[in-house]
Design an enzyme around this catalytic site. Sequence first.
Site, PDB file in Angstrom:
ATOM      1  N   CYS A 241      37.032  43.181  43.067  1.00 45.68           N
ATOM      2  CA  CYS A 241      36.914  41.726  43.500  1.00 45.68           C
ATOM      3  C   CYS A 241      35.710  41.119  42.953  1.00 45.68           C
ATOM      4  O   CYS A 241      34.809  40.467  43.731  1.00 45.68           O
ATOM      5  CB  CYS A 241      37.158  41.705  44.971  1.00 45.68           C
ATOM      6  N   ALA A 242      35.500  41.025  41.721  1.00 39.83           N
ATOM      7  CA  ALA A 242      34.067  40.977  41.190  1.00 39.83           C
ATOM      8  C   ALA A 242      33.742  39.521  40.992  1.00 39.83           C
ATOM      9  O   ALA A 242      32.566  39.242  41.031  1.00 39.83           O
ATOM     10  CB  ALA A 242      33.905  41.611  39.971  1.00 39.83           C
ATOM     11  N   GLY A 245      30.982  37.141  39.830  1.00 39.38           N
ATOM     12  CA  GLY A 245      30.214  38.118  39.026  1.00 39.38           C
ATOM     13  C   GLY A 245      28.741  38.183  39.374  1.00 39.38           C
ATOM     14  O   GLY A 245      27.846  39.096  38.589  1.00 39.38           O
ATOM     15  N   GLY A 246      28.222  37.753  40.594  1.00 35.83           N
ATOM     16  CA  GLY A 246      26.840  38.011  40.692  1.00 35.83           C
ATOM     17  C   GLY A 246      26.456  39.436  41.120  1.00 35.83           C
ATOM     18  O   GLY A 246      25.445  39.849  40.480  1.00 35.83           O
ATOM     19  N   ASP A 288      45.041  43.308  39.791  1.00 36.59           N
ATOM     20  CA  ASP A 288      44.938  43.361  41.211  1.00 36.59           C
ATOM     21  C   ASP A 288      43.960  44.601  41.438  1.00 36.59           C
ATOM     22  O   ASP A 288      44.190  45.772  40.501  1.00 36.59           O
ATOM     23  CB  ASP A 288      46.361  43.695  41.879  1.00 36.59           C
ATOM     24  N   CYS A 356      31.854  38.720  53.316  1.00 38.13           N
ATOM     25  CA  CYS A 356      31.229  37.691  53.841  1.00 38.13           C
ATOM     26  C   CYS A 356      31.686  36.925  54.931  1.00 38.13           C
ATOM     27  O   CYS A 356      32.237  35.826  54.954  1.00 38.13           O
ATOM     28  CB  CYS A 356      30.972  36.716  52.667  1.00 38.13           C
TER      29      CYS A 356
END
Length: 425
Positions: A241-242, A245-246, A288, A356
Amino acid sequence: MSQQQGLAPRKAALFLLDKVTTEGKLLSELIGEGALQHLTPEDRARAQRLAIATLRGLARADRMLARFLNKTPPTPVRNVLRLCTVELAGGEAAHGVVNAGVELVARNKRTQSMKGLVNAVLRKVADEGPDGWARLAVPRMPGWLRKPLKDAYGPQVIAAIEAVQFAGAPLDLTVKGDVTAAQAALGGEVLPTGSLRLHDAGQVSSLPGFEAGDWWVQDAAAALPVQIMAPKTGEKILDLCAAPGGKTMQIAAAGAEVTAVDASAGRMARVRENLDRTGLQAKLVTADAFEVTTDGFDAVLLDAPCSATGTIRRHPDLPYAKDGSEFGALIDQQAAMIDHALTLLNPGGRLLYCTCSLLPDEGEVQIDDALARHPGLTVERDALDVPGVDPAWRTEEGGLRLRPDYWAERGGMDGFYIAQLRKPA
């Protein structure tokens, strides 16, 4: 700026408001779909700022407007009034704002008959001005979210979180090289955890170092999971679940061999753009997370899909685009993803789980449940010993609970939950 020049970003901001408040759309979705592409970069940035400021102050704007309305007008008119009220509260010149509000209503055949109402109400709001605005209460989160958070943290903490959310968020940067050199070029404050925080940063792409790829935008709380993971040169790491991209870039900058996975092709394109700009390398896989079956990873970072309730200070559209009905499905998905991620690890490998979210069911409870499901799985409490992390943020089961009201005097941080698990050798 002429009235016509100022109308385009207001009209675009109004479109965003209408979509969020009537269709439950997220700003990120709308902007990703090109809702602002027809605007100049300057107008695009202004439209986004206007929409965000209006959503952040929506409840307070409604409270002020209620004093001058006998009944609630249709949503398109109500959103024009809300938008203009927030502008007036921010000290914008009354003449320009009132005229723009009238013009926006006049251009819509379904609402043009309400020009007189809009003109009269906005003039009364202008008379109240920023002082009248400041006397109103801080907006509360909607009940579907406030109740479970109040149960978890108590009323005083929730009031403090709401105050930080209403104040808005500064801009945090993760710097690829020397943070003091970046501070010399950009100004701002180096936070205890190493992020560079800017207030009133303006247009991001015009800041020094953007084109050179010296840094990327990443909330200070979101930068902590990779610091806790502590990737090492040559390690094989999977970032599930990148996007955007941080964390992938943090891992790559540490010298690890990173594979980044995300289900969205559009969001993965953004990861590629960020990697290209910063000159960092990663293998990108659009799939996925459950479709990934390649194992042998030294570490997996799982930033699991969640309610995102910790990001409201940056994304005030969330309370209006969601209603809490998805919580149960998300919690089940998170548990399944933890179980799957563990199968991709080498014996003795580590899983960094984070969300988050402010909801304990998406954080602390997930770790308790994972430990119960997997004998031999342990929490690495010592991994939390990174610079700037307050020991008071640690939780009973061995994770880290970050809240928006932490560092309130500095502008707060995103709500996050972070824990590192170690698979049996």
